[in-house]
Design a protein around this motif. Structure first.
Motif, PDB file in Angstrom:
ATOM      1  N   LEU A  17       0.845  -1.192   0.000  1.00  7.75           N
ATOM      2  CA  LEU A  17       0.000   0.000   0.000  1.00  7.75           C
ATOM      3  C   LEU A  17       0.879   1.240   0.000  1.00  7.75           C
ATOM      4  O   LEU A  17       1.945   1.254   0.622  1.00  7.75           O
ATOM      5  N   ASP A  18       0.429   2.284  -0.675  1.00  3.78           N
ATOM      6  CA  ASP A  18       1.214   3.516  -0.781  1.00  3.78           C
ATOM      7  C   ASP A  18       0.601   4.590   0.120  1.00  3.78           C
ATOM      8  O   ASP A  18      -0.500   5.073  -0.122  1.00  3.78           O
ATOM      9  N   GLU A  19       1.336   4.943   1.174  1.00  2.00           N
ATOM     10  CA  GLU A  19       0.888   5.979   2.104  1.00  2.00           C
ATOM     11  C   GLU A  19       1.755   7.232   2.019  1.00  2.00           C
ATOM     12  O   GLU A  19       1.751   8.054   2.939  1.00  2.00           O
ATOM     13  N   ARG A  20       2.459   7.409   0.914  1.00  3.07           N
ATOM     14  CA  ARG A  20       3.369   8.552   0.825  1.00  3.07           C
ATOM     15  C   ARG A  20       2.629   9.875   0.668  1.00  3.07           C
ATOM     16  O   ARG A  20       3.125  10.913   1.110  1.00  3.07           O
ATOM     17  N   SER A  21       1.455   9.863   0.069  1.00  3.74           N
ATOM     18  CA  SER A  21       0.718  11.122  -0.109  1.00  3.74           C
ATOM     19  C   SER A  21      -0.239  11.409   1.037  1.00  3.74           C
ATOM     20  O   SER A  21      -0.525  12.570   1.342  1.00  3.74           O
ATOM     21  N   ALA A  22      -0.742  10.350   1.685  1.00  4.78           N
ATOM     22  CA  ALA A  22      -1.659  10.528   2.814  1.00  4.78           C
ATOM     23  C   ALA A  22      -1.654   9.263   3.652  1.00  4.78           C
ATOM     24  O   ALA A  22      -1.641   8.157   3.111  1.00  4.78           O
ATOM     25  N   PRO A  23      -1.677   9.401   4.984  1.00  2.00           N
ATOM     26  CA  PRO A  23      -1.669   8.214   5.850  1.00  2.00           C
ATOM     27  C   PRO A  23      -2.996   7.478   5.790  1.00  2.00           C
ATOM     28  O   PRO A  23      -4.065   8.089   5.700  1.00  2.00           O
ATOM     29  N   PRO A  51       6.589   8.319   3.594  1.00  2.00           N
ATOM     30  CA  PRO A  51       7.700   9.254   3.371  1.00  2.00           C
ATOM     31  C   PRO A  51       8.867   8.905   4.294  1.00  2.00           C
ATOM     32  O   PRO A  51       8.672   8.557   5.463  1.00  2.00           O
ATOM     33  N   ALA A  52      10.088   9.033   3.757  1.00  2.00           N
ATOM     34  CA  ALA A  52      11.270   8.623   4.515  1.00  2.00           C
ATOM     35  C   ALA A  52      12.022   9.782   5.144  1.00  2.00           C
ATOM     36  O   ALA A  52      12.757   9.590   6.107  1.00  2.00           O
ATOM     37  N   GLY A  53      11.883  10.978   4.597  1.00  3.22           N
ATOM     38  CA  GLY A  53      12.735  12.069   5.048  1.00  3.22           C
ATOM     39  C   GLY A  53      14.088  11.991   4.375  1.00  3.22           C
ATOM     40  O   GLY A  53      14.289  11.255   3.404  1.00  3.22           O
ATOM     41  N   ASP A  54      15.045  12.720   4.907  1.00  6.10           N
ATOM     42  CA  ASP A  54      16.360  12.796   4.282  1.00  6.10           C
ATOM     43  C   ASP A  54      17.111  11.467   4.401  1.00  6.10           C
ATOM     44  O   ASP A  54      16.996  10.761   5.397  1.00  6.10           O
ATOM     45  N   GLY A  55      17.873  11.152   3.362  1.00  2.70           N
ATOM     46  CA  GLY A  55      18.800  10.031   3.424  1.00  2.70           C
ATOM     47  C   GLY A  55      18.255   8.713   2.949  1.00  2.70           C
ATOM     48  O   GLY A  55      18.997   7.718   2.906  1.00  2.70           O
ATOM     49  N   ASP A  57      15.032   6.723   0.224  1.00  4.74           N
ATOM     50  CA  ASP A  57      14.050   6.918  -0.839  1.00  4.74           C
ATOM     51  C   ASP A  57      12.625   6.668  -0.379  1.00  4.74           C
ATOM     52  O   ASP A  57      11.682   7.251  -0.925  1.00  4.74           O
ATOM     53  N   VAL A  58      12.465   5.791   0.609  1.00  4.99           N
ATOM     54  CA  VAL A  58      11.118   5.440   1.065  1.00  4.99           C
ATOM     55  C   VAL A  58      11.242   4.805   2.446  1.00  4.99           C
ATOM     56  O   VAL A  58      12.273   4.208   2.782  1.00  4.99           O
ATOM     57  N   PHE A  59      10.194   4.969   3.252  1.00  5.69           N
ATOM     58  CA  PHE A  59      10.104   4.239   4.513  1.00  5.69           C
ATOM     59  C   PHE A  59       9.164   3.063   4.303  1.00  5.69           C
ATOM     60  O   PHE A  59       8.055   3.225   3.775  1.00  5.69           O
ATOM     61  N   MET A  60       9.603   1.876   4.701  1.00  5.37           N
ATOM     62  CA  MET A  60       8.810   0.650   4.551  1.00  5.37           C
ATOM     63  C   MET A  60       8.348   0.179   5.929  1.00  5.37           C
ATOM     64  O   MET A  60       9.174  -0.165   6.777  1.00  5.37           O
ATOM     65  N   ARG A  61       7.034   0.154   6.140  1.00  5.11           N
ATOM     66  CA  ARG A  61       6.487  -0.371   7.393  1.00  5.11           C
ATOM     67  C   ARG A  61       5.941  -1.772   7.135  1.00  5.11           C
ATOM     68  O   ARG A  61       5.243  -1.998   6.138  1.00  5.11           O
TER      69      ARG A  61
END
Length: 276
Positions: A17-23, A51-55, A57-61
């Motif tokens: 699932l993609d939550e990068r634009s909205a949780p 979203p991962a923030g700096d450093g 490309d992506v945060f994976m939960r």
């Protein structure tokens, strides 16, 4: 409707699932419902891209079928790295997890190598409930005994057995996963060393049960086999779903895992239809 992607690494399957634009605010109950193979989409883990923030490309939960959260998943990391590489056109990808950042390289043939970092070998880092030699745990259940333990971002115990086919994994796995020695539960691997460069492995994953492949479990098996003097630093690990290439690199102590990824299908789901 919410788009989703069903992916797998050697049959270890995920709903992405993609939550990068909205949780999406997935609760444990909703994640468990999505993972249900009869009433939901069905998978070994729910993977959320955030979203991962700096450093990175992506945060994976990573959420298990029982709703609990996992710290690492090698097969899912390969899948996510392949997705981000397809989006960005870059073969080098950094995936952030609650256990740390993982760098990955997507190869021209579609396979992916993930640097899983250095194994944690101290009993506190696994973690274990008491000071224990992680190379020989004082633990036995039925026909298996004295596993070796390490953390690959999540706790692993590997039992080395002479005949993997004779081990009742489905019966032993849930008992050992919740043994008091493992305060955070543990992934339980059963490994047969076929040669210094080839292992057979079945893993009972905490919160998920027996899966067709466990990437971090394959890494732990090679690390523990080498520590025991049973294997070299590089081996093919054969799992029920296929084979992974594992190397415990001598130069920096990091473990590299290489294997394929696949998309089974894409679709849409009504998240509100699942219990909150």
């Amino acid at each position: 409707m919410l788009p989703f992607r069903k992916m797998h690494g050697l049959g270890n399957d995920f709903v992405v699932l993609d939550e990068r634009s909205a949780p999406l605010r997935l609760t444990p109950a909703r994640a468990a419902a999505l993972a249900d193979r009869r009433r939901g989409v069905g998978c070994d883990q729910i993977i959320s891209l955030e979203p991962a923030g700096d450093g990175a490309d992506v945060f994976m939960r990573i959420r298990n079928p029982d709703g609990s959260e996992a710290g690492a998943c090698g097969n899912a990391t390969r899948c996510v790295a392949a997705l981000i590489a397809a989006e960005t056109g870059r073969r080098q990808v950094t995936v952030r997890t609650i256990a740390g950042d993982l760098s990955a390289e997507v190869h021209p043939d579609g396979s992916v190598t993930v640097d899983m970092g250095a194994p944690r070998l101290d009993w506190r880092a696994v973690p274990l409930a008491e000071a224990t030699d992680t190379l020989h745990l004082p633990l036995a259940e039925g026909p298996v005994e004295s596993p070796a333990a390490c953390s690959m971002g999540n706790p692993h115990a590997t039992f080395f057995v002479p005949d993997l086919d004779a081990i009742p994994v489905a019966a032993l796995g849930p008992l050992l996963e919740r043994h008091p020695l493992f305060p955070e539960r543990a992934n339980i691997g059963f490994a047969q060393v076929l040669a210094p460069d080839r292992l057979r492995l079945v893993v009972w994953e905490r919160g998920a049960g027996m899966t067709l492949a466990c990437g971090s479990g394959a890494c732990a098996a090679l690390v523990n086999a080498h520590r025991r003097g049973l294997a070299g630093r590089r081996a093919t690990v054969a799992l029920p779903g296929g084979e992974l290439g594992i190397e415990w690199r001598a130069s920096d102590g990091h473990v590299l895992m290489t294997g394929p990824v696949a998309t089974a299908f894409v679709g849409q789901l009504d998240l509100a239809a699942y219990p909150a």
